[in-house]
Design an enzyme around this catalytic site. Structure first.
Site, PDB file in Angstrom:
ATOM      1  CE  LYS A  75      -3.053  -5.144   8.220  1.00 45.09           C
ATOM      2  NZ  LYS A  75      -3.014  -4.993   6.638  1.00 45.09           N
ATOM      3  CE1 TYR A  92      -5.812   0.692   0.146  1.00 46.37           C
ATOM      4  CE2 TYR A  92      -3.829  -0.067  -1.176  1.00 46.37           C
ATOM      5  CZ  TYR A  92      -4.799   0.080  -0.096  1.00 46.37           C
ATOM      6  OH  TYR A  92      -4.388  -0.805   1.024  1.00 46.37           O
ATOM      7  CD  GLU A 114      -5.334 -26.400  28.798  1.00 44.24           C
ATOM      8  OE1 GLU A 114      -5.042 -25.563  29.964  1.00 44.24           O
ATOM      9  OE2 GLU A 114      -5.958 -27.264  29.157  1.00 44.24           O
ATOM     10  CB  THR A 152       0.506  -3.661   6.241  1.00 47.47           C
ATOM     11  OG1 THR A 152      -0.821  -3.787   5.648  1.00 47.47           O
ATOM     12  CG2 THR A 152       0.940  -2.321   6.276  1.00 47.47           C
ATOM     13  CG  ASP A 153      -2.507  -7.487   3.745  1.00 45.66           C
ATOM     14  OD1 ASP A 153      -3.241  -7.969   2.922  1.00 45.66           O
ATOM     15  OD2 ASP A 153      -2.855  -6.885   4.602  1.00 45.66           O
ATOM     16  CB  THR A 202      -0.822  -0.119   1.440  1.00 43.19           C
ATOM     17  OG1 THR A 202      -1.788  -1.033   1.082  1.00 43.19           O
ATOM     18  CG2 THR A 202      -1.639   1.257   1.400  1.00 43.19           C
TER      19      THR A 202
END
Ligand code: DGL
Length: 361
Positions: free
Chosen positions: A197, A58, A318, A124-125, A44
């Site tokens: 993120k 975009y 667990e 950023t993903d 981006t």
């Protein structure tokens, strides 16, 4: 004798004291600026939309590195910048092969005397994944900083330009040497290992749950308050020169009613390892646990992580990891656990050693 002595004093004054005085008082000659390489990969921060108010839908990864750098003219004031376009992709298309290309380019640049630090611009993903991969593989104490944007470069209040300026200021700062790979977004410095993120749209999306940021950048000045405690970069056993191909690791998601289908499909696909993003403290439903135990018996490495987004998965908490041969991910989220397991399998096939890696890096 007096005349010679007077000449010596005048020469000393002109060629020693005056330059020293000038350099201390006026910073003359100006100190050399740090040499920062900017490796662009798309995202981006290089994105564009037809109207300034469009911040979704975009086109990511359209502006070349020269245009991204030109949008921040002040960069030249704080560093000597060298820009390169490594790839031009939206980061949902990032992959281990491109990680290897980026890492090898970083190693080449960092090994040279004419590079003081590196900034990598990315979508950023998957930015946190690239950052952690480099945090585990680069063998340099020079700063490497990842940066992106949540609004395209054409947007009203686009965040990319200031993020990029802050990232270069961080890479140029002597404070960040030896701190591992860093992520700079929204005036904040986070460590590669912990940052993730957390929002699909917010400019403050990058956070480090539980442990918090390392510091901030204000008006180009870096303020650090703590450093990473887990070992990184020069202190890991993962070397690019030993990596031909990274092993295939799948992440499976736990939920109410999750059964054996995804586990069996992953095993059939020939994965080397499975990271299970389990509920809570890494709890497994009986059916999935049985399928994972069968996978482990077939030589597939199983790591228990958590879908909660914070906290740690404790070994033998667990689930009886000792009995089933599983590995506990500590506080690494599933996407980070996958990267550590991927690299661990380039160094060992011993589950006990891999568990030590998860307790160390
Ligand atoms: N397509 C997403 C990416 O490239 C956009 C998100 C972003 O870059 O901020 O990661």
């Amino acid at each position: 004798m007096n005349a010679i002595f007077r000449k010596i004093v005048v020469i000393a004054f002109l060629f020693i004291f005056v330059p020293l005085f000038a350099s201390t008082l006026w910073g003359f000659p100006p100190a050399a600026k740090p040499r920062i390489s900017v490796l662009a990969t798309g995202g981006t921060i290089a994105g564009a939309a037809p109207v300034a108010t469009q911040t979704i839908g975009y086109q990511a990864a359209v502006l070349p590195v020269g245009e991204v750098l030109a949008s921040v003219p002040d960069l030249g004031r704080i560093a000597d910048i060298h820009g390169e376009q490594v790839v031009q992709i939206a980061s949902e298309n990032m992959n281990p092969d491109i990680w290897m290309r980026i890492a090898r380019r970083c190693e080449d640049l960092l090994s040279r005397d004419n590079a003081d630090g590196i900034v990598i611009t990315q979508g950023t993903d998957t930015l946190e994944e690239t950052a952690y991969f480099l945090n585990l593989t680069l063998k340099s104490r020079k700063p490497v900083v990842l940066v992106g944007a949540m609004r395209p470069a054409t947007a009203l209040s686009a965040d990319g330009s200031l993020n990029l300026y802050n990232a270069v200021a961080t890479a140029a700062s002597p404070l960040t040497r030896g701190q591992g790979v860093l992520v700079v977004m929204n005036d904040t410095v986070n460590a590669a290992r912990e940052v993730t993120k957390t929002s699909t749209f917010s400019v403050e999306t990058f956070r480090s749950p539980d442990l918090g940021a390392l510091g901030y950048i204000k008006s180009g000045r870096v303020h650090l308050y703590r450093g990473p405690s887990r070992r990184h970069t020069t202190d890991t056993p993962f070397y690019l020169k030993n990596i031909e191909k990274l092993p295939k690791i799948e992440i499976l998601y736990g939920y109410a009613g999750s059964g054996t289908a995804a586990v069996e499909a992953a095993v059939k696909a020939g994965v080397a390892g499975i990271v299970y993003a389990a509920t809570g403290n890494g709890s497994l439903p009986e059916a999935a646990k049985a399928a994972l135990a069968a996978a482990s018996k077939k030589g597939v490495f199983v790591v228990r992580s958590s879908r909660t987004g914070s906290g740690m998965v404790a070994r033998n908490g667990e689930v009886n990891d000792d009995a089933l041969g599983f590995i506990a991910a500590d506080n690494l989220n599933p996407q980070k656990a996958r990267i550590l397991l991927m690299l661990a399998l380039t160094a060992t096939q011993d589950a006990k050693v891999i568990q030590q890696y998860f307790d160390t890096y």
